[in-house]
Design an enzyme around this catalytic site. Sequence first.
Site, mmCIF file in Angstrom:
data_model
loop_
_atom_site.group_PDB
_atom_site.id
_atom_site.type_symbol
_atom_site.label_atom_id
_atom_site.label_comp_id
_atom_site.label_asym_id
_atom_site.label_seq_id
_atom_site.Cartn_x
_atom_site.Cartn_y
_atom_site.Cartn_z
ATOM 1 N N GLY A 82 -18.229 -0.966 3.533
ATOM 2 C CA GLY A 82 -19.264 -1.580 2.713
ATOM 3 C C GLY A 82 -20.399 -2.056 3.581
ATOM 4 O O GLY A 82 -20.256 -2.137 4.806
ATOM 5 N N CYS A 134 -13.275 0.451 8.134
ATOM 6 C CA CYS A 134 -14.613 -0.032 8.494
ATOM 7 C C CYS A 134 -14.812 -1.468 8.013
ATOM 8 O O CYS A 134 -14.118 -2.367 8.473
ATOM 9 C CB CYS A 134 -15.678 0.918 7.974
ATOM 10 S SG CYS A 134 -17.246 0.711 8.814
ATOM 11 N N TYR A 135 -15.711 -1.735 7.061
ATOM 12 C CA TYR A 135 -15.846 -3.123 6.600
ATOM 13 C C TYR A 135 -14.510 -3.672 6.104
ATOM 14 O O TYR A 135 -14.210 -4.861 6.274
ATOM 15 C CB TYR A 135 -16.907 -3.235 5.489
ATOM 16 C CG TYR A 135 -17.044 -4.656 4.996
ATOM 17 C CD1 TYR A 135 -17.771 -5.584 5.719
ATOM 18 C CD2 TYR A 135 -16.381 -5.086 3.849
ATOM 19 C CE1 TYR A 135 -17.855 -6.906 5.316
ATOM 20 C CE2 TYR A 135 -16.452 -6.414 3.428
ATOM 21 C CZ TYR A 135 -17.204 -7.314 4.168
ATOM 22 O OH TYR A 135 -17.277 -8.615 3.762
ATOM 23 N N HIS A 147 -13.887 6.434 9.902
ATOM 24 C CA HIS A 147 -13.727 6.845 8.502
ATOM 25 C C HIS A 147 -12.765 8.030 8.368
ATOM 26 O O HIS A 147 -13.170 9.174 8.531
ATOM 27 C CB HIS A 147 -15.090 7.212 7.906
ATOM 28 C CG HIS A 147 -15.942 6.012 7.664
ATOM 29 N ND1 HIS A 147 -15.865 5.261 6.520
ATOM 30 C CD2 HIS A 147 -16.854 5.393 8.453
ATOM 31 C CE1 HIS A 147 -16.695 4.248 6.595
ATOM 32 N NE2 HIS A 147 -17.315 4.304 7.761
ATOM 33 N N GLU A 160 -11.632 9.226 5.721
ATOM 34 C CA GLU A 160 -11.849 9.943 4.459
ATOM 35 C C GLU A 160 -12.903 11.034 4.560
ATOM 36 O O GLU A 160 -13.035 11.831 3.650
ATOM 37 C CB GLU A 160 -12.212 8.951 3.353
ATOM 38 C CG GLU A 160 -13.604 8.310 3.451
ATOM 39 C CD GLU A 160 -13.675 7.107 4.401
ATOM 40 O OE1 GLU A 160 -12.795 6.975 5.276
ATOM 41 O OE2 GLU A 160 -14.620 6.307 4.263
ATOM 42 N N ASP A 204 -16.359 19.813 -18.464
ATOM 43 C CA ASP A 204 -15.603 18.651 -18.919
ATOM 44 C C ASP A 204 -15.150 18.788 -20.368
ATOM 45 O O ASP A 204 -13.970 18.602 -20.673
ATOM 46 C CB ASP A 204 -16.423 17.369 -18.725
ATOM 47 C CG ASP A 204 -16.827 17.175 -17.274
ATOM 48 O OD1 ASP A 204 -16.161 17.765 -16.398
ATOM 49 O OD2 ASP A 204 -17.799 16.450 -17.003
ATOM 50 N N LYS A 251 -14.039 15.147 -10.619
ATOM 51 C CA LYS A 251 -14.461 16.482 -11.059
ATOM 52 C C LYS A 251 -13.555 17.588 -10.517
ATOM 53 O O LYS A 251 -13.211 18.527 -11.231
ATOM 54 C CB LYS A 251 -15.905 16.726 -10.600
ATOM 55 C CG LYS A 251 -16.551 17.945 -11.223
ATOM 56 C CD LYS A 251 -17.078 17.592 -12.579
ATOM 57 C CE LYS A 251 -17.784 18.732 -13.253
ATOM 58 N NZ LYS A 251 -18.457 18.284 -14.486
#
Length: 519
Positions: free
Chosen positions: A61, A88-89, A175, A177, A233, A375
């Site tokens: 963040g 991280c944060y 990170h 991710e 969708d 998605k």
Amino acid sequence: MRSIQDPHHDRILILDFGAQYTQLIGRAVRELGVYCEIYPWDVDHEAIEEFGPKGVILSGGPASAYEEGTPAAPEPLFTGGLPILGICYGMQTLVAQLGGSVENADHREYGHADMETVRSCKLLGAAGRTLDVWMSHGDRVTALPKGFEVVATSPGSPYAAIADDRRRFYGVQFHPEVTHTAEGRDILSRFVHEICACAADWVPANIIQSIVADVRGAVGDDEVILGLSGGVDSSVVAALLHEAIGDQLTCIFVDTGLLRMHEGDQVMQTFEEHLGVHVERVDAEAEFLARLSGVRDPEAKRKAIGNLFVEIFEREAARFSDARWLAQGTIYPDVIESAGSKHGKAKVIKSHHNVGGLPAAMNLRLLEPLRELFKDEVRRIGIDIGLPERMVQRHPFPGPGLGVRILGEVKKEYADLLRKADAIFLEELERNGLYDRVSQAFAVFLPVRSVGVVGDNRAYEFVIALRAVETVDFMTANWARLPYDVLATISGRIINEVRGISRVTYDISEKPPATIEWE
Ligand code: XMP
């Protein structure tokens, strides 16, 4: 519908401290087969208990953990016995809240770093390894809380990763991710599968099963209507609901006349003929063209199309007076973006301007079976449930359709020319294996006349612009560097095959400042 509360799925909670990467953490965890949800950092602790996670990830963040009143994790988390991973944060607030310290670094560390594991731990494995990780931070940890040890260091981060194996608390400055971190997936996998002991059961077949069961439970014997657009969708919703409740589902497909070539017929073929779904097709081209006559302003066109869509949908839906539910294709990113933190600054909200906010006045209950899905998950279950690959992998198409790809006033003649040119463009991209390599591609109709030579005469005919972009989030986009010879074939075919077009141009504008659509 509430969240999927199926107790069979182990789950991870991600607390969002506002990083742009938070959704990537969610997608990565889901891809590892573990169900997770993203809550704002200041969510009530009761909501966390009700969710019942087996572990918690604190996201990155923009804030600084050493400042007064800065976002923090709910304190009960630290005594609840759950494993925690701070990224991280998330690591910095973990450290600050447990009694360590965080300070501003002299300079921002951004980009690749070689990180050395200096002590073995359950998160990173053995000591003595070098990992290629992605850093992006301006603050850093300078002293550890009791119980923690440094488990990895990098040249810019003496505390690149920290661990308290006993309490199962971990922090990483990098990170895991993002794909730039080479072993990121393995690290997250160790956290969710080994440290939190979550089973990898969040896979398409189970997702379908749990949605189908939820829908059956909620709907019972009621009738449901769904606005089917042909987009990914709503198509996946139709297939899922058909699986769940069969004939209790009626789809209403409003053909606005602003769809791509053969799109209406393809929707009918896929759903009615192939899957046996009951679809009411409404041919509304004439009504849309009449409503758009003389309207030139892009936002006025959007409004006109959106309003008429709702009017027609309501009119048609009223014919199904037994219906109690209205199904919609809302997906998880829409839910996260509209939730947000109670304290936080307004987040950048993706403007998604879908056709018509559907009818509040319809007195129907809302059924949103994709509310928990990203998605890529929607696409995967679409394929698993039997929708054609082509339909599921399709580029996004705006709600107002060709209405915003014909500059200025919309006329049938223009829409027909545009459909032909667009179909040639997409067909050639497919043929050359480029369709799936670009994020969105389409033709735009420019109602200006440009000179061309036809036989011995000069003819003044219309212009087509081609647009193809590459993007991850559609907020920024690069124009696709399509090969010249493919562009040459496309332009040659459009000019030769579409009578009324004498010139083709290729749009080389980046977003920002240009948008993806031309209006
Ligand atoms: P822009 O043009 O804003 O487009 O760069 C970003 C993405 O949004 C889509 N888009 C729309 N989608 N209704 C929609 O449903 C709209 O009015 C609309 N305008 C743009 C666009 O196709 C791209 O994917």
